[in-house]
Design a protein around this motif. Structure first.
Motif: not given
Length: 193
Positions: A72-74, A76
């Motif tokens: 998920r954080t990748q 953005h």
């Protein structure tokens, strides 16, 4: 066996493949050759291919854990990168007075990415599912039977994403809601419903 089938469905149903195929088939079926080449270049050449290259490089360098950008954080940076060429192509399509359905199709695709970007701060939604459902809404005005087949195929894609542990059921459902909502409003904007 189940895993291999899920991998196959996930690859065949990858939005970068399905959207490219849709654009090329529709453009060369309904437009004159010069216009079909131009529009295919704008969408596939200026939106899809740069994203394929970027995801490949970032995966190769280890910045993304996989080509689908499953962390998920990748995501953005992936969404931000994808939205810029879509915005530019949307402006070009409207500015050059391209067919209304085409302009709205790309515009609402951009809206879908923007919503997915915002939702991604809370939950990782399935882009495979949201974009395939949205694609079915693009197909339905052209051929309702094929549109329904694409919509049903999105269910198989959702299963494959869960089977491969790339998404949870909740993430697939979130992607489905986004795809349905954006697709529905796109049809309203076009005056189809």
């Amino acid at each position: 066996m189940k895993q291999n089938f899920a991998k196959y469905i996930s690859i065949v149903g990858h939005p970068l493949i399905t959207i490219s195929a849709f654009v090329i088939i529709v453009m060369f079926s309904f437009e004159e050759v010069n216009k079909a080449i131009l529009i295919s270049f704008l969408i596939v050449g200026c939106i899809i291919i740069p994203n394929v290259i970027r995801n490949y490089i970032k995966t190769k360098n280890g910045e993304y854990t996989n080509f689908d950008v499953s962390i998920r954080t990748q995501r953005h940076s992936m969404y931000l990168f994808a939205m810029l060429p879509m915005l530019i192509v949307t402006v070009v399509l409207f500015y050059t007075s391209q067919p209304r359905g085409l302009c709205y199709g790309v515009l609402f695709g951009l809206v879908l990415l923007l919503i997915s970007f915002i939702v991604n701060f809370f939950i990782k939604c399935s882009g495979h599912v949201s974009l395939t459902i949205y694609l079915s809404f693009l197909v339905i005005p052209l051929n309702i039977i094929i549109g329904i087949i694409v919509l049903l195929f999105s269910g198989l894609i959702g299963w494959s994403r869960v089977e491969l542990k790339r998404h949870t059921v909740k993430e697939v459902f979130t992607g489905a809601v986004i795809g349905f909502t954006v697709g529905f409003f796109m049809l309203i904007a076009e005056g189809i419903i």
